[in-house]
Motif scaffolding. Sequence first.
Motif, PDB file in Angstrom:
ATOM      1  N   ALA A   1       0.677  -1.216   0.060  1.00 54.51           N
ATOM      2  CA  ALA A   1       0.140  -0.023  -0.075  1.00 54.51           C
ATOM      3  C   ALA A   1       0.798   1.252   0.059  1.00 54.51           C
ATOM      4  N   THR A   2       2.080   1.174   0.751  1.00 52.72           N
ATOM      5  CA  THR A   2       2.748   2.400   0.705  1.00 52.72           C
ATOM      6  C   THR A   2       3.473   2.605  -0.763  1.00 52.72           C
ATOM      7  N   ARG A   3       3.701   1.447  -1.280  1.00 48.02           N
ATOM      8  CA  ARG A   3       4.435   1.858  -2.836  1.00 48.02           C
ATOM      9  C   ARG A   3       3.248   2.356  -3.702  1.00 48.02           C
ATOM     10  N   MET A   4       2.006   1.673  -3.533  1.00 47.09           N
ATOM     11  CA  MET A   4       0.787   2.120  -4.210  1.00 47.09           C
ATOM     12  C   MET A   4       0.699   3.710  -3.784  1.00 47.09           C
ATOM     13  N   SER A   5       0.882   3.936  -2.897  1.00 45.60           N
ATOM     14  CA  SER A   5       0.635   5.693  -2.341  1.00 45.60           C
ATOM     15  C   SER A   5       1.481   6.337  -3.004  1.00 45.60           C
ATOM     16  N   LYS A   6       2.923   6.047  -3.011  1.00 47.51           N
ATOM     17  CA  LYS A   6       3.823   6.769  -4.051  1.00 47.51           C
ATOM     18  C   LYS A   6       3.503   6.884  -5.306  1.00 47.51           C
ATOM     19  N   LEU A   7       3.014   5.683  -6.020  1.00 47.24           N
ATOM     20  CA  LEU A   7       2.860   5.865  -7.424  1.00 47.24           C
ATOM     21  C   LEU A   7       1.686   6.847  -7.476  1.00 47.24           C
ATOM     22  N   ILE A   8       0.573   6.685  -6.817  1.00 45.59           N
ATOM     23  CA  ILE A   8      -0.436   7.611  -6.775  1.00 45.59           C
ATOM     24  C   ILE A   8      -0.029   9.160  -6.679  1.00 45.59           C
ATOM     25  N   ASN A   9       0.804   9.395  -5.634  1.00 46.19           N
ATOM     26  CA  ASN A   9       1.370  10.793  -5.700  1.00 46.19           C
ATOM     27  C   ASN A   9       1.916  11.185  -6.860  1.00 46.19           C
ATOM     28  N   ASP A  10       2.848  10.451  -7.437  1.00 46.38           N
ATOM     29  CA  ASP A  10       3.439  10.781  -8.729  1.00 46.38           C
ATOM     30  C   ASP A  10       2.576  10.996  -9.733  1.00 46.38           C
ATOM     31  N   LEU A  11       1.562  10.205  -9.983  1.00 45.89           N
ATOM     32  CA  LEU A  11       0.475  10.282 -10.932  1.00 45.89           C
ATOM     33  C   LEU A  11      -0.349  11.620 -10.715  1.00 45.89           C
TER      34      LEU A  11
END
Length: 391
Positions: free
Chosen positions: A200-210
Motif C-alpha cells: 500500500a505504501t508503494r501504491m501511495s507513492k505511485l499515486i502521488n507521482d500520478l
Amino acid sequence: MTQSRLAGFIRDNMEPILQAWENFARTIEPPALTMSDVDLRDHARQMLLVFADDLDTEQSDQESADKAKGLGERGHADTAAEVHAEARLLSGYTVVQLVSEYRAVRASVLTLWADDTRGGQGTDLGDVTRFNEAVDQAVAESVARYERLVKQSQNMFLAILGHDLRNPLGTLVTGSSFMMQATDVPPKYVLVATRMFNGATRMSKLINDLIDFTRTHLGPGIPIRMRQGNLAVVCDQVVNELRTFHPERQVDMRLSRRLEGQFDEGRIAQMLSNLIGNAIQHGSNDTPVTVDVNGGEEDIVIAVTNRGPVIPPDKITGIFDPLVRLVSNADADYTERTSLGIGLFVSREIAHAHGGRIDVASNAATGTTFAVTLPRRPKGLRSTDSAADHS
C-alpha cells in the motif's frame, strides 16, 4: 478583386456538396447511426464558405506554402474546423474518422467541379491548388484541437483517478499498520499485514507521482512550500526508509557539512525516494547504490549512483519524458518493467520548482549518476502553501 470560379461553384452548389458530405458521414459507424442530418452536416457549410472566401483572397507564395503545411495565419476566435473537431469528439468520432470526412469533402468538391468543367470551361489548376491548401489548413486545425481535447480529458481522468484512490488506500495503510503494532495477533497475520502495508505504501507513492504528473499538465506545476531546513535530516530519513523496504540491497550515503537551505522537505524527500528507487531498480544487485550530498557556497548537490547497465547516449535526452522506461535487464519484475515511469519526470519537476536542475551521466567506468543541483536560497520563487498537500 477577381472572383475565383471554383469559389463561385462552391457557393452555387452548396446543397449537392453537403449531401455528398452527409452520405459519406453516414458510412462512419457507429457514431453516425445516432446522429441527425443536422448533426452530420454541422459546420460543413461554414467550412465550405471559408474555403470559398479563401479562394477569393489574394495570397503570397509564402502564405500558400504555410497553408499547405497547416500553418496558415488565423484569428483569435475558434475556426469552424476547430469547432467541428470538438463536436465530432463528443459524438464519438476517432481522429481517423475525422480526417476521412475532409477527404470526402475534398473528393466531392473536386469531382463535381471536374464534371462541371467538362461543358467547355477549363479547370483552373490554381484554384484547385488553393482549395487543397485551404482543406489542408482545416485538417491541421481540426486534428490539433482534437488532440488537445483528448490530452486534456486523459489528464483529467488521471487526476480524478489518483485522488479517488487515495482515501481507500489510506484506509488500507492505516489498517495494516494497526495490525502490525498489535500484540495479540498471531505472527503469521502480522507478516501478512506487513506485506499489505509495504504494498500500500508503494501504491501511495505511485499515486502521488500520478497526481503530480497531472498537475504539471493541468495547472502551473508542482506546488512547493519553502522552509528553512537541513537537507541532511531529509536524506537520512529517506535512505533509512529505502533500506527497510529493500533489505536485500546496499545503499551507502555520504554527507558533507553545511547542508542548510530553503526547500520543501516533503518534495525533496519525494524526489530523493524516486531517484534512489530508480537506482535500486536499474542497478546491479551486486554493487551498492551510493548517495553523495555535498554543500557548496551557493548550491547543494545530491548525486545518486548505481552500477547497472549503461544508458545509451541517444536515450539520455528522453529519460525524463513521461511514460519512458528503460528496461534494466530481461529478468526484471514484470510490474517494474511495465510501470508508468513518471518518477523521474516528477523528480525533474520538483528540482525545477526549487530553481534547480537534474543532470545525468552514464558510462561503464563510473556507472549511472543522477546529480541534483539545488540553490540554498532559490531566487524568484513563490511558495504555494495552498494545494501543497503531497502526503
